[in-house]
Design a protein around this motif. Structure first.
Motif, PDB file in Angstrom:
ATOM      1  N   GLN A  81       0.798  -1.221   0.000  1.00 53.14           N
ATOM      2  CA  GLN A  81       0.000   0.000   0.000  1.00 53.14           C
ATOM      3  C   GLN A  81       0.836   1.280   0.000  1.00 53.14           C
ATOM      4  O   GLN A  81       0.358   2.326  -0.451  1.00 53.14           O
ATOM      5  CB  GLN A  81      -0.936   0.000   1.221  1.00 53.14           C
ATOM      6  CG  GLN A  81      -1.882  -1.195   1.231  1.00 53.14           C
ATOM      7  CD  GLN A  81      -2.849  -1.174   2.397  1.00 53.14           C
ATOM      8  OE1 GLN A  81      -3.188  -0.110   2.913  1.00 53.14           O
ATOM      9  NE2 GLN A  81      -3.311  -2.351   2.817  1.00 53.14           N
ATOM     10  N   LEU A  82       2.076   1.214   0.489  1.00 53.27           N
ATOM     11  CA  LEU A  82       2.952   2.393   0.512  1.00 53.27           C
ATOM     12  C   LEU A  82       4.322   2.014  -0.051  1.00 53.27           C
ATOM     13  O   LEU A  82       5.331   2.033   0.662  1.00 53.27           O
ATOM     14  CB  LEU A  82       3.089   2.930   1.944  1.00 53.27           C
ATOM     15  CG  LEU A  82       1.794   3.353   2.650  1.00 53.27           C
ATOM     16  CD1 LEU A  82       2.075   3.712   4.098  1.00 53.27           C
ATOM     17  CD2 LEU A  82       1.149   4.525   1.921  1.00 53.27           C
ATOM     18  N   MET A 110      -0.820   1.338   9.843  1.00 53.71           N
ATOM     19  CA  MET A 110      -0.811   1.751   8.444  1.00 53.71           C
ATOM     20  C   MET A 110      -1.399   3.151   8.277  1.00 53.71           C
ATOM     21  O   MET A 110      -0.916   3.949   7.454  1.00 53.71           O
ATOM     22  CB  MET A 110      -1.601   0.750   7.603  1.00 53.71           C
ATOM     23  CG  MET A 110      -0.889  -0.577   7.389  1.00 53.71           C
ATOM     24  SD  MET A 110       0.702  -0.388   6.548  1.00 53.71           S
ATOM     25  CE  MET A 110       0.179   0.390   5.026  1.00 53.71           C
ATOM     26  N   ALA A 111      -2.437   3.483   9.048  1.00 54.33           N
ATOM     27  CA  ALA A 111      -3.031   4.821   8.966  1.00 54.33           C
ATOM     28  C   ALA A 111      -2.019   5.887   9.370  1.00 54.33           C
ATOM     29  O   ALA A 111      -1.934   6.959   8.751  1.00 54.33           O
ATOM     30  CB  ALA A 111      -4.268   4.892   9.859  1.00 54.33           C
ATOM     31  N   GLN A 140       0.475   6.246   6.471  1.00 56.42           N
ATOM     32  CA  GLN A 140      -0.139   6.954   5.343  1.00 56.42           C
ATOM     33  C   GLN A 140      -0.230   8.453   5.618  1.00 56.42           C
ATOM     34  O   GLN A 140       0.050   9.271   4.739  1.00 56.42           O
ATOM     35  CB  GLN A 140      -1.536   6.383   5.077  1.00 56.42           C
ATOM     36  CG  GLN A 140      -1.536   4.997   4.453  1.00 56.42           C
ATOM     37  CD  GLN A 140      -2.941   4.440   4.298  1.00 56.42           C
ATOM     38  OE1 GLN A 140      -3.914   5.015   4.799  1.00 56.42           O
ATOM     39  NE2 GLN A 140      -3.060   3.303   3.620  1.00 56.42           N
ATOM     40  N   TYR A 141      -0.585   8.802   6.828  1.00 55.55           N
ATOM     41  CA  TYR A 141      -0.751  10.208   7.195  1.00 55.55           C
ATOM     42  C   TYR A 141       0.591  10.951   7.178  1.00 55.55           C
ATOM     43  O   TYR A 141       0.639  12.156   6.895  1.00 55.55           O
ATOM     44  CB  TYR A 141      -1.389  10.288   8.581  1.00 55.55           C
ATOM     45  CG  TYR A 141      -1.805  11.677   8.992  1.00 55.55           C
ATOM     46  CD1 TYR A 141      -2.960  12.262   8.466  1.00 55.55           C
ATOM     47  CD2 TYR A 141      -1.046  12.406   9.905  1.00 55.55           C
ATOM     48  CE1 TYR A 141      -3.343  13.540   8.841  1.00 55.55           C
ATOM     49  CE2 TYR A 141      -1.424  13.687  10.284  1.00 55.55           C
ATOM     50  CZ  TYR A 141      -2.569  14.249   9.750  1.00 55.55           C
ATOM     51  OH  TYR A 141      -2.951  15.525  10.116  1.00 55.55           O
ATOM     52  N   GLN A 171       3.434   9.896   5.370  1.00 54.67           N
ATOM     53  CA  GLN A 171       4.304   9.438   4.288  1.00 54.67           C
ATOM     54  C   GLN A 171       5.086  10.587   3.654  1.00 54.67           C
ATOM     55  O   GLN A 171       6.310  10.487   3.456  1.00 54.67           O
ATOM     56  CB  GLN A 171       3.477   8.721   3.216  1.00 54.67           C
ATOM     57  CG  GLN A 171       4.309   8.267   2.034  1.00 54.67           C
ATOM     58  CD  GLN A 171       3.486   7.501   1.008  1.00 54.67           C
ATOM     59  OE1 GLN A 171       4.012   6.680   0.278  1.00 54.67           O
ATOM     60  NE2 GLN A 171       2.191   7.768   0.946  1.00 54.67           N
ATOM     61  N   ARG A 230      -9.366   6.950   9.750  1.00 50.79           N
ATOM     62  CA  ARG A 230      -8.320   6.634   8.780  1.00 50.79           C
ATOM     63  C   ARG A 230      -7.938   5.158   8.855  1.00 50.79           C
ATOM     64  O   ARG A 230      -7.638   4.527   7.837  1.00 50.79           O
ATOM     65  CB  ARG A 230      -7.086   7.505   9.038  1.00 50.79           C
ATOM     66  CG  ARG A 230      -7.233   8.934   8.545  1.00 50.79           C
ATOM     67  CD  ARG A 230      -5.944   9.716   8.769  1.00 50.79           C
ATOM     68  NE  ARG A 230      -5.990  10.997   8.090  1.00 50.79           N
ATOM     69  CZ  ARG A 230      -5.637  11.207   6.827  1.00 50.79           C
ATOM     70  NH1 ARG A 230      -5.208  10.189   6.095  1.00 50.79           N
ATOM     71  NH2 ARG A 230      -5.717  12.402   6.277  1.00 50.79           N
ATOM     72  N   VAL A 238      -8.003   1.722   5.728  1.00 51.38           N
ATOM     73  CA  VAL A 238      -6.876   0.888   5.294  1.00 51.38           C
ATOM     74  C   VAL A 238      -7.409  -0.443   4.777  1.00 51.38           C
ATOM     75  O   VAL A 238      -8.290  -1.061   5.387  1.00 51.38           O
ATOM     76  CB  VAL A 238      -5.898   0.661   6.469  1.00 51.38           C
ATOM     77  CG1 VAL A 238      -4.822  -0.350   6.080  1.00 51.38           C
ATOM     78  CG2 VAL A 238      -5.272   1.977   6.897  1.00 51.38           C
TER      79      VAL A 238
END
Length: 331
Positions: free
Chosen positions: A96-97, A152-153, A156-157, A159, A192, A196
């Protein structure tokens, strides 16, 4: 609940600690489950429980969490479950990232450096208490899935900021910036988290893959251990052979020295023998000459003796003839 857990109430009560001594609760559990023993990370979970309920209930809830929410596997000395969680989380990060994952790898910023405490303490040491309790409530209902989602949230926030930092900068960002991003609105993080993508079937498949990998690694470790044992024995054998070889070399050198001395001594003896032979030859020649001289002298003596014998009759005849003449004259 105690009867369901199979733990005698008198035993639990004797293990209870005075109010306010939060670290004694994990000690009590370590006596119940000696395989797990005491783990420092469990103290934070027990501490949160003690803030919400009496010690007896907190102990019972902590036992249930350990047995039914995968925490027991997380806190085992081998920490195999923690390795599985890190493996699964790395898959989510890579899927995902991908850009952030590449940046982490380029900076040698391993997942275990920041995510281990997330799973061991359920974010209780990372997020402020109001946010951490929200995560803990969901964990009580859904299990470890919420830990993956929240982790993961958070990535993502952050990144965009993390990609611009080196290892030291990322470490500081995780310690000082991220924990306070959701102080004012814990729901923002939870929302958030549920955005995911999380596939339980895929996570189960990853668990099987990880188990296969670990079994293979265990077999390899057993083989490596066997090879190391053989290597150690071979080294000992080599050391013994080297010592024997050194002893043989010493004896060989000593033998060579002895042979050299013997050769030198033999050479001296040969020289002396050659001199003696030469002297013997000279003596033999002298002796031969002496013998020849003696023979010549003996021959000469014999020759002289024969000459005397021949002369004697002639002289006798002459004497007799002279005597006859003398007598004749006298007559």
């Amino acid at each position: 609940m105690l009867s369901q857990l199979g733990i005698p109430l008198p035993f639990v009560l004797t293990m209870m600690t005075p109010p306010g001594h939060l670290l004694m609760e994990p000690d009590a559990y370590s006596l119940v489950d000696r395989e797990v023993g005491y783990c420092q990370g469990s103290a934070f979970i027990v501490g949160l429980l003690l803030m919400q309920m009496p010690e007896e209930e907190a102990f019972c809830v902590s036992v249930r969490l350990m047995q039914e929410y995968r925490l027991r596997e997380l806190f085992k000395p081998s920490m195999a479950e923690l390795g599985l969680c890190i493996y699964q989380f790395e898959y989510l990060l890579q899927e995902q990232l991908p850009e952030l994952n590449v940046h982490f790898r380029s900076q040698s910023f391993h997942t275990s450096m920041y995510a281990s405490s997330w799973f061991l303490t359920l974010f209780l040491t990372f997020l402020p208490l109001p946010v951490a309790t929200r995560v803990f409530d969901i964990f009580m209902y859904e299990g470890l899935e919420i830990i993956f989602r929240v982790g993961m949230a958070i990535l993502q926030y952050n990144q965009t900021d993390l990609i611009q930092l080196d290892m030291e900068g990322m470490s500081q960002h995780f310690q000082k910036v991220i924990p306070h991003q959701f102080d004012s609105c814990p729901d923002k993080l939870i929302l958030r988290a549920y955005q995911v993508r999380y596939n339980p079937k895929k996570m189960k498949k990853l668990e099987k893959e990880y188990t296969t990998i670990k079994n293979k690694e265990m077999e390899e470790q057993i083989e490596i251990k066997r090879l190391r044992t053989e290597n150690r024995l071979l080294k000992q054998r080599i050391e013994t052979l080297e010592k024997e070889s050194a002893a043989l070399a010493d004896r060989l050198i000593q033998g060579q020295v002895t042979r050299a001395l013997e050769a030198e001594e033999n050479y001296g003896i040969k020289r002396e023998l050659a001199v003696v032979r030469q002297q013997c030859s000279s003596t033999s020649d002298s002796l031969q000459r002496a013998q020849d001289t003696i023979q010549e002298l003996q021959k000469h003596k014999r020759d002289l003796g024969k000459g005397v014998v021949r002369r004697t009759p002639i002289c006798r005849q002459r004497v007799q003839a002279g005597w006859v003449r003398t007598l004749g004259e006298q007559w």
